[in-house]
Design a protein around this motif. Sequence first.
Motif, PDB file in Angstrom:
ATOM      1  N   PHE A 195      25.880 -50.293  51.827  1.00  0.00           N
ATOM      2  CA  PHE A 195      26.419 -51.637  52.011  1.00  0.00           C
ATOM      3  C   PHE A 195      25.282 -52.658  51.983  1.00  0.00           C
ATOM      4  CE2 PHE A 195      29.025 -48.746  54.765  1.00  0.00           C
ATOM      5  CZ  PHE A 195      30.119 -48.663  53.898  1.00  0.00           C
ATOM      6  N   PRO A 196      24.604 -52.781  50.856  1.00  0.00           N
ATOM      7  CA  PRO A 196      23.399 -53.631  50.810  1.00  0.00           C
ATOM      8  C   PRO A 196      23.669 -55.111  51.040  1.00  0.00           C
ATOM      9  CG  PRO A 196      24.022 -52.893  48.600  1.00  0.00           C
ATOM     10  CD  PRO A 196      24.861 -52.121  49.563  1.00  0.00           C
ATOM     11  N   ARG A 197      24.931 -55.538  50.941  1.00  0.00           N
ATOM     12  CA  ARG A 197      25.225 -56.957  51.188  1.00  0.00           C
ATOM     13  C   ARG A 197      25.418 -57.245  52.675  1.00  0.00           C
ATOM     14  NH1 ARG A 197      30.149 -58.753  47.765  1.00  0.00           N
ATOM     15  NH2 ARG A 197      29.462 -60.809  48.486  1.00  0.00           N
ATOM     16  N   ASP A 198      25.541 -56.203  53.476  1.00  0.00           N
ATOM     17  CA  ASP A 198      25.641 -56.398  54.921  1.00  0.00           C
ATOM     18  C   ASP A 198      24.280 -56.770  55.496  1.00  0.00           C
ATOM     19  OD1 ASP A 198      28.256 -55.672  54.628  1.00  0.00           O
ATOM     20  OD2 ASP A 198      28.182 -53.952  55.972  1.00  0.00           O
ATOM     21  N   ARG A 199      24.309 -57.393  56.659  1.00  0.00           N
ATOM     22  CA  ARG A 199      23.081 -57.758  57.351  1.00  0.00           C
ATOM     23  C   ARG A 199      22.977 -56.961  58.644  1.00  0.00           C
ATOM     24  NH1 ARG A 199      20.660 -62.558  56.140  1.00  0.00           N
ATOM     25  NH2 ARG A 199      19.007 -61.641  57.430  1.00  0.00           N
ATOM     26  N   LEU A 200      21.787 -56.502  58.938  1.00  0.00           N
ATOM     27  CA  LEU A 200      21.555 -55.761  60.184  1.00  0.00           C
ATOM     28  C   LEU A 200      20.281 -56.258  60.837  1.00  0.00           C
ATOM     29  CD1 LEU A 200      22.194 -53.453  62.173  1.00  0.00           C
ATOM     30  CD2 LEU A 200      20.829 -51.942  60.709  1.00  0.00           C
ATOM     31  N   HIS A 201      20.382 -56.561  62.115  1.00  0.00           N
ATOM     32  CA  HIS A 201      19.224 -56.900  62.940  1.00  0.00           C
ATOM     33  C   HIS A 201      19.122 -55.854  64.040  1.00  0.00           C
ATOM     34  CE1 HIS A 201      19.103 -60.932  61.109  1.00  0.00           C
ATOM     35  NE2 HIS A 201      20.410 -60.945  61.271  1.00  0.00           N
ATOM     36  N   VAL A 202      17.946 -55.280  64.216  1.00  0.00           N
ATOM     37  CA  VAL A 202      17.715 -54.328  65.303  1.00  0.00           C
ATOM     38  C   VAL A 202      16.867 -55.020  66.364  1.00  0.00           C
ATOM     39  CG1 VAL A 202      16.670 -52.142  65.977  1.00  0.00           C
ATOM     40  CG2 VAL A 202      17.896 -52.316  63.803  1.00  0.00           C
ATOM     41  N   ILE A 203      17.378 -55.030  67.588  1.00  0.00           N
ATOM     42  CA  ILE A 203      16.691 -55.698  68.687  1.00  0.00           C
ATOM     43  C   ILE A 203      16.406 -54.673  69.784  1.00  0.00           C
ATOM     44  CG2 ILE A 203      16.880 -57.465  70.487  1.00  0.00           C
ATOM     45  CD1 ILE A 203      18.766 -58.996  68.585  1.00  0.00           C
ATOM     46  N   ALA A 204      15.140 -54.494  70.096  1.00  0.00           N
ATOM     47  CA  ALA A 204      14.742 -53.618  71.204  1.00  0.00           C
ATOM     48  C   ALA A 204      14.594 -54.488  72.446  1.00  0.00           C
ATOM     49  CB  ALA A 204      13.426 -52.921  70.878  1.00  0.00           C
ATOM     50  N   PHE A 205      15.153 -54.026  73.567  1.00  0.00           N
ATOM     51  CA  PHE A 205      15.030 -54.851  74.769  1.00  0.00           C
ATOM     52  C   PHE A 205      14.640 -54.009  75.978  1.00  0.00           C
ATOM     53  CE2 PHE A 205      19.423 -53.491  74.760  1.00  0.00           C
ATOM     54  CZ  PHE A 205      19.833 -53.391  76.087  1.00  0.00           C
ATOM     55  N   GLY A 206      13.684 -54.581  76.706  1.00  0.00           N
ATOM     56  CA  GLY A 206      13.216 -54.029  77.971  1.00  0.00           C
ATOM     57  C   GLY A 206      13.006 -55.217  78.882  1.00  0.00           C
ATOM     58  N   ASP A 207      11.746 -55.516  79.227  1.00  0.00           N
ATOM     59  CA  ASP A 207      11.468 -56.761  79.948  1.00  0.00           C
ATOM     60  C   ASP A 207      11.756 -57.968  79.065  1.00  0.00           C
ATOM     61  OD1 ASP A 207      10.675 -55.296  82.114  1.00  0.00           O
ATOM     62  OD2 ASP A 207       8.524 -55.526  81.748  1.00  0.00           O
ATOM     63  N   ASP A 208      11.550 -57.802  77.762  1.00  0.00           N
ATOM     64  CA  ASP A 208      11.805 -58.854  76.777  1.00  0.00           C
ATOM     65  C   ASP A 208      12.670 -58.291  75.664  1.00  0.00           C
ATOM     66  OD1 ASP A 208       9.796 -60.974  77.817  1.00  0.00           O
ATOM     67  OD2 ASP A 208       8.544 -59.184  77.579  1.00  0.00           O
ATOM     68  N   ALA A 209      13.115 -59.172  74.780  1.00  0.00           N
ATOM     69  CA  ALA A 209      13.874 -58.765  73.601  1.00  0.00           C
ATOM     70  C   ALA A 209      13.035 -59.062  72.365  1.00  0.00           C
ATOM     71  CB  ALA A 209      15.204 -59.511  73.529  1.00  0.00           C
ATOM     72  N   VAL A 210      12.926 -58.084  71.467  1.00  0.00           N
ATOM     73  CA  VAL A 210      12.093 -58.220  70.274  1.00  0.00           C
ATOM     74  C   VAL A 210      12.870 -57.695  69.078  1.00  0.00           C
ATOM     75  CG1 VAL A 210       9.933 -57.564  69.153  1.00  0.00           C
ATOM     76  CG2 VAL A 210       9.997 -57.878  71.633  1.00  0.00           C
ATOM     77  N   GLU A 211      12.898 -58.482  67.979  1.00  0.00           N
ATOM     78  CA  GLU A 211      13.527 -57.979  66.763  1.00  0.00           C
ATOM     79  C   GLU A 211      12.566 -57.005  66.085  1.00  0.00           C
ATOM     80  OE1 GLU A 211      15.881 -59.357  62.689  1.00  0.00           O
ATOM     81  OE2 GLU A 211      14.768 -60.862  63.850  1.00  0.00           O
ATOM     82  N   VAL A 212      13.076 -55.860  65.714  1.00  0.00           N
ATOM     83  CA  VAL A 212      12.272 -54.797  65.116  1.00  0.00           C
ATOM     84  C   VAL A 212      12.496 -54.779  63.602  1.00  0.00           C
ATOM     85  CG1 VAL A 212      11.815 -52.313  65.083  1.00  0.00           C
ATOM     86  CG2 VAL A 212      12.498 -53.432  67.215  1.00  0.00           C
ATOM     87  N   PRO A 213      11.437 -54.879  62.788  1.00  0.00           N
ATOM     88  CA  PRO A 213      11.620 -54.739  61.335  1.00  0.00           C
ATOM     89  C   PRO A 213      12.286 -53.397  61.028  1.00  0.00           C
ATOM     90  CG  PRO A 213       9.400 -55.512  61.849  1.00  0.00           C
ATOM     91  CD  PRO A 213      10.030 -55.124  63.157  1.00  0.00           C
ATOM     92  N   LEU A 214      13.204 -53.385  60.078  1.00  0.00           N
ATOM     93  CA  LEU A 214      13.971 -52.172  59.813  1.00  0.00           C
ATOM     94  C   LEU A 214      13.077 -51.004  59.410  1.00  0.00           C
ATOM     95  CD1 LEU A 214      17.114 -53.600  57.983  1.00  0.00           C
ATOM     96  CD2 LEU A 214      16.677 -53.295  60.431  1.00  0.00           C
ATOM     97  N   ALA A 215      11.963 -51.289  58.740  1.00  0.00           N
ATOM     98  CA  ALA A 215      11.048 -50.220  58.337  1.00  0.00           C
ATOM     99  C   ALA A 215      10.370 -49.558  59.527  1.00  0.00           C
ATOM    100  CB  ALA A 215       9.996 -50.764  57.375  1.00  0.00           C
ATOM    101  N   LYS A 216      10.334 -50.256  60.669  1.00  0.00           N
ATOM    102  CA  LYS A 216       9.647 -49.733  61.850  1.00  0.00           C
ATOM    103  C   LYS A 216      10.592 -49.049  62.845  1.00  0.00           C
ATOM    104  CE  LYS A 216       5.719 -51.194  60.365  1.00  0.00           C
ATOM    105  NZ  LYS A 216       4.740 -50.188  59.840  1.00  0.00           N
ATOM    106  N   VAL A 217      11.856 -48.936  62.490  1.00  0.00           N
ATOM    107  CA  VAL A 217      12.823 -48.313  63.387  1.00  0.00           C
ATOM    108  C   VAL A 217      12.454 -46.875  63.778  1.00  0.00           C
ATOM    109  CG1 VAL A 217      15.194 -47.414  63.425  1.00  0.00           C
ATOM    110  CG2 VAL A 217      14.773 -49.803  62.854  1.00  0.00           C
ATOM    111  N   PRO A 218      11.869 -46.054  62.875  1.00  0.00           N
ATOM    112  CA  PRO A 218      11.493 -44.697  63.294  1.00  0.00           C
ATOM    113  C   PRO A 218      10.524 -44.649  64.476  1.00  0.00           C
ATOM    114  CG  PRO A 218      11.485 -44.841  60.902  1.00  0.00           C
ATOM    115  CD  PRO A 218      11.656 -46.250  61.426  1.00  0.00           C
TER     116      PRO A 218
END
Length: 368
Positions: free
Chosen positions: A216-239
């Motif tokens: 589904f390449p037309r879909d958009r996905l944002h990955v957000i890691a949260f602990g003390d703060d919230a940070v958007e994670v580049p999709l390539a760095k998800v591993p």
Amino acid sequence: MIFEYSKWDATRAAFQQRLDELMKLFRWLLNRAAGDADTALDWLDHLAEKYGLWGDGIDRDEFEKQLRETGEVERDAAGSHSLTHKGERAMRSVALKDLFGELRKSGGPGEHRARHTGSGGEPEPFVKPYTFGDDLWSIAVTPTITNAVRRSFERGEDDMTIQEEDLMVHETQDNTQCATALLVDCSHSMVLYGEDRMSPARSVTMGLVEMIQTRFPRDRLHVIAFGDDAVEVPLAKVPYLSWGPYHTNTKAALEMARELLTRSRCPNRQVFMITDGKPTVLDEGGHRYIDAGWLNPRIINRTLDEAGQCRRKGISITTFMMTDDPVLTKFVEQLTEINQGRAYYTGTGKLGQFLMVDYLQNRKRNVR
């Protein structure tokens, strides 16, 4: 196509089988090591020595050599190994394959929505008679010809022709573009009490990234890691997603998700939140409030306010609880009621099944 035949080499076959088994174990360990290739290799070596897994011409040095030849891992001048882009992609591909394997075994949870057929979108295996307005590309060839042959035979016609009454078309579903923010709890509790919740969360995140990028390449996905703060994670760095000595700033994660999704023009906007703990952090007025005890009213209320803002923006929140902790359950029930979203208790075993099924269902819009 050219086929080459040679004498069966039992030694080579044993080598390849052993290598395939070790590769499978290494990739499993690589996920547990959050993409740290050297750590995964050390764990593999320890297991291989303890349980006699080295053999058939393969020891650690030979395995590392074979691993580098796949192009998934590279070694620097100091002798340290790290994943290549190909290796990161392989981790995501394996995660997606595992998730769909779980879905096939389970039949998929949550299959509860009504289906309405219509024109446009992706073809389904079912067919129906053609009606004016149906897309011609969706014509089902075999049923159409069968109808034409049957009609010609019944009418005693010498020549077979295809008439409009013979036409059959595939039922279809319209797929809408979808913008999703996946919030992953990376607080310390994700690995406390002897249970690793971080690895299943990471694996599911990798699988979702791979599915969206490839299917589904037309879909958009944002990955957000949260602990003390919230940070958007580049999709390539998800591993490399991992836990840390953090508390749980759910409010910051929802706020970031709302801001990112509000910019999207996709008709479907949603938040998926994977968590195992109640909110314990609030940043407000230049101050940071932390309370890891019971449900702190100030922290909880500000977080629930954010859920309400998401609802007003048309953003649904689906929460996947990785523990049945009563305090977390009470908070999630309040959040779900305010946002009019959904919540599932998945534990670690069914997280992937619930999340993937929910995503696939949410992006389908069925029309008549």
